[in-house]
Design an enzyme around this catalytic site. Structure first.
Site, PDB file in Angstrom:
ATOM      1  N   LYS A  10      -9.779 -14.631   7.989  1.00  0.00           N
ATOM      2  CA  LYS A  10     -10.351 -14.774   9.337  1.00  0.00           C
ATOM      3  C   LYS A  10     -10.719 -13.404   9.881  1.00  0.00           C
ATOM      4  O   LYS A  10     -10.175 -12.376   9.438  1.00  0.00           O
ATOM      5  CB  LYS A  10      -9.361 -15.472  10.289  1.00  0.00           C
ATOM      6  CG  LYS A  10      -8.007 -14.765  10.475  1.00  0.00           C
ATOM      7  CD  LYS A  10      -7.967 -13.673  11.523  1.00  0.00           C
ATOM      8  CE  LYS A  10      -6.589 -13.044  11.662  1.00  0.00           C
ATOM      9  NZ  LYS A  10      -6.571 -11.766  12.372  1.00  0.00           N
ATOM     10  N   PRO A  94      -7.447  -7.574   1.502  1.00  0.00           N
ATOM     11  CA  PRO A  94      -6.591  -6.395   1.689  1.00  0.00           C
ATOM     12  C   PRO A  94      -5.236  -6.780   2.292  1.00  0.00           C
ATOM     13  O   PRO A  94      -5.120  -7.809   2.966  1.00  0.00           O
ATOM     14  CB  PRO A  94      -7.391  -5.534   2.668  1.00  0.00           C
ATOM     15  CG  PRO A  94      -8.302  -6.469   3.360  1.00  0.00           C
ATOM     16  CD  PRO A  94      -8.606  -7.575   2.402  1.00  0.00           C
ATOM     17  N   LEU A  99      -6.973  -9.468   8.393  1.00  0.00           N
ATOM     18  CA  LEU A  99      -7.819 -10.605   8.024  1.00  0.00           C
ATOM     19  C   LEU A  99      -6.987 -11.876   7.823  1.00  0.00           C
ATOM     20  O   LEU A  99      -7.510 -12.902   7.376  1.00  0.00           O
ATOM     21  CB  LEU A  99      -8.605 -10.290   6.741  1.00  0.00           C
ATOM     22  CG  LEU A  99      -9.566  -9.096   6.817  1.00  0.00           C
ATOM     23  CD1 LEU A  99     -10.169  -8.806   5.446  1.00  0.00           C
ATOM     24  CD2 LEU A  99     -10.684  -9.351   7.830  1.00  0.00           C
ATOM     25  N   GLY A 100      -5.703 -11.802   8.119  1.00  0.00           N
ATOM     26  CA  GLY A 100      -4.830 -12.983   8.020  1.00  0.00           C
ATOM     27  C   GLY A 100      -4.534 -13.393   6.587  1.00  0.00           C
ATOM     28  O   GLY A 100      -4.166 -14.545   6.345  1.00  0.00           O
ATOM     29  N   GLY A 101      -4.665 -12.464   5.649  1.00  0.00           N
ATOM     30  CA  GLY A 101      -4.502 -12.807   4.232  1.00  0.00           C
ATOM     31  C   GLY A 101      -3.152 -13.458   3.912  1.00  0.00           C
ATOM     32  O   GLY A 101      -3.108 -14.527   3.299  1.00  0.00           O
ATOM     33  N   SER A 103      -1.025 -14.889   5.929  1.00  0.00           N
ATOM     34  CA  SER A 103      -0.877 -16.155   6.651  1.00  0.00           C
ATOM     35  C   SER A 103      -1.692 -17.257   5.967  1.00  0.00           C
ATOM     36  O   SER A 103      -1.228 -18.388   5.822  1.00  0.00           O
ATOM     37  CB  SER A 103      -1.361 -16.002   8.094  1.00  0.00           C
ATOM     38  OG  SER A 103      -0.643 -14.974   8.735  1.00  0.00           O
ATOM     39  N   ASP A 136      -0.154 -16.304  13.145  1.00  0.00           N
ATOM     40  CA  ASP A 136      -1.506 -16.353  12.577  1.00  0.00           C
ATOM     41  C   ASP A 136      -1.718 -17.496  11.590  1.00  0.00           C
ATOM     42  O   ASP A 136      -2.776 -17.570  10.978  1.00  0.00           O
ATOM     43  CB  ASP A 136      -1.749 -15.043  11.797  1.00  0.00           C
ATOM     44  CG  ASP A 136      -2.588 -14.062  12.590  1.00  0.00           C
ATOM     45  OD1 ASP A 136      -2.865 -14.341  13.756  1.00  0.00           O
ATOM     46  OD2 ASP A 136      -2.948 -13.018  12.018  1.00  0.00           O
TER      47      ASP A 136
HETATM   48  O1  C5P Z   1       4.060 -14.045  14.355  1.00  0.00           O
HETATM   49  P1  C5P Z   1       4.147 -12.933  13.371  1.00  0.00           P
HETATM   50  O2  C5P Z   1       5.316 -13.044  12.466  1.00  0.00           O
HETATM   51  O3  C5P Z   1       2.885 -12.702  12.629  1.00  0.00           O
HETATM   52  O4  C5P Z   1       4.359 -11.612  14.234  1.00  0.00           O
HETATM   53  C1  C5P Z   1       4.801 -10.399  13.658  1.00  0.00           C
HETATM   54  C2  C5P Z   1       5.255  -9.478  14.752  1.00  0.00           C
HETATM   55  O5  C5P Z   1       4.135  -9.068  15.555  1.00  0.00           O
HETATM   56  C3  C5P Z   1       6.231 -10.095  15.745  1.00  0.00           C
HETATM   57  O6  C5P Z   1       7.548  -9.973  15.325  1.00  0.00           O
HETATM   58  C4  C5P Z   1       5.967  -9.278  17.002  1.00  0.00           C
HETATM   59  O7  C5P Z   1       6.609  -8.029  16.923  1.00  0.00           O
HETATM   60  C5  C5P Z   1       4.472  -9.004  16.932  1.00  0.00           C
HETATM   61  N1  C5P Z   1       3.682 -10.002  17.683  1.00  0.00           N
HETATM   62  C6  C5P Z   1       3.667  -9.907  19.073  1.00  0.00           C
HETATM   63  N2  C5P Z   1       2.924 -10.803  19.800  1.00  0.00           N
HETATM   64  C7  C5P Z   1       2.177 -11.758  19.187  1.00  0.00           C
HETATM   65  C8  C5P Z   1       2.182 -11.858  17.769  1.00  0.00           C
HETATM   66  C9  C5P Z   1       2.948 -10.950  17.056  1.00  0.00           C
HETATM   67  O8  C5P Z   1       4.303  -9.029  19.674  1.00  0.00           O
HETATM   68  N3  C5P Z   1       1.443 -12.590  19.918  1.00  0.00           N
END
Ligand code: C5P
Length: 318
Positions: A10, A94, A99-101, A103, A136
């Site tokens: 994405k 990458p 790019l959400g790879g 996820s 993501d």
């Molecule tokens: O949801 P995900 O595991 O991808 O998020 C990784 C880290 O990015 C979270 O632990 C947080 O520190 C940060 N994050 C955030 N706010 C968001 C998404 C992610 O602070 N909306």
């Protein structure tokens, strides 16, 4: 029989970071758009127990820290399945690229397990597993143009946009998303306007663009593009992460500038980076730009935005 799933990437068409929440996440407002660049994820269920992840790229973790691992665990549980899950990732996207790879790989595992076991989850259950693993993931259960709110995990399909030529520049550096959020918080206190104003502004831009698409009474405005996706991004949609990430990695800002100099109608950092992308008026314009960027030493990939229909048609068509 193992199944192979295309795990598409994405880009973010604008991204606004709102208030820091008590759970450690930030409020977010973004439009995700799936694109044609992808990894291949092969998923099989064999006799035994456990979850095995194989990937030739040593930077991809193969233990519980890989989002595919937790997704496989939760999906097995939800489907009431027993067995040894074997996941093979053919990594082309990458790492830490915005790019959400990772996820997308995890969502491919979820879908692959359903297909391989010939069992199916309900949409709500699927979305809950995805949101639990990462902010993501859920967008990849919708595909196409997707409005992301909450911490990015609440996803709403937007009307499909025309396939638009895109060039993605992937610099060699990786950007840590948690670190980028932390840097945002540090600067927020110093310089930036109130997050609620900025969220409101972005929300209005999305609403105005949607309403203009459905209101056909007015003649086309001067400067309005044939392509509604380009109209949208030109309406002043930007990515808040640029303010912190470009400061730390000036070469990413240079990549964005190189895309614009090469003829991009719009260019931006994707997510927290490190990838930057450009949208082009036509595939030949994108090809010319990619060739020019290549000569300048950038790694540039030509692709196209993927509407929802195409996304779902191609995902299992490996
Ligand atoms: O949801 P995900 O595991 O991808 O998020 C990784 C880290 O990015 C979270 O632990 C947080 O520190 C940060 N994050 C955030 N706010 C968001 C998404 C992610 O602070 N909306």
């Amino acid at each position: 029989m193992p199944v192979t799933v295309r795990s598409f990437a994405k880009i973010n068409l604008g991204l606004r970071i709102g208030a820091a929440r008590d759970d450690g996440f930030h409020e977010l407002l973004t439009v995700y758009q799936t694109i044609g660049l992808h990894d291949l994820v092969k998923v099989g269920i064999e006799r035994g127990t456990g979850i095995e992840i194989h990937c030739a790229d040593p930077r991809v973790p193969t233990d519980e820290s890989n989002t595919c691992f937790r997704t496989a665990q939760s999906t097995l549980r939800a489907l009431g399945l027993k067995g040894r899950v074997v996941i093979e990732i053919d990594k082309r996207l990458p790492i830490q690229g915005g790019l959400g790879g990772a996820s997308a790989n995890a969502v491919a595992v979820l879908l692959g397990l359903e297909l391989a076991s010939k069992k199916s989850l309900g949409a709500t259950e699927r979305l809950a597993i995805a949101a639990d693993v990462g902010s993501d993931l859920p967008l990849f259960l919708v595909g196409g143009a997707v409005l992301g709110v909450g911490r990015g995990e609440q996803v709403y399909p937007l009307p499909d946009l025309p396939a638009t030529a895109c060039v993605v520049v992937t610099p060699a550096v990786g950007v840590s998303t948690p670190r980028a959020f932390a840097e945002w918080d540090r600067r927020q206190k110093l310089t930036l306007p109130a997050p609620s104003d900025r969220m409101l502004e972005f929300g209005r831009a999305v609403s105005a663009w949607l309403s203009a698409r459905f209101y056909s009474g007015a003649p086309r405005r001067r400067g309005q593009a044939e392509n509604p996706l380009l109209d949208f991004v030109r309406a002043g949609i930007d990515n808040d992460f640029e303010r912190v990430v470009f400061h730390e990695y000036p070469e990413l800002c240079e990549g964005k500038r190189a895309l614009i100099d090469a003829g991009a109608e719009y260019a931006s950092l994707s997510g927290s980076g490190s990838a930057v992308y450009g949208l082009f008026a036509s595939p030949p314009a994108a090809r010319r730009a990619a060739a020019r960027l290549g000569k300048q030493g950038w790694t540039a990939h030509i692709t196209v935005t993927l509407g929802r229909g195409r996304y779902w048609r191609r995902i299992f068509d490996c």
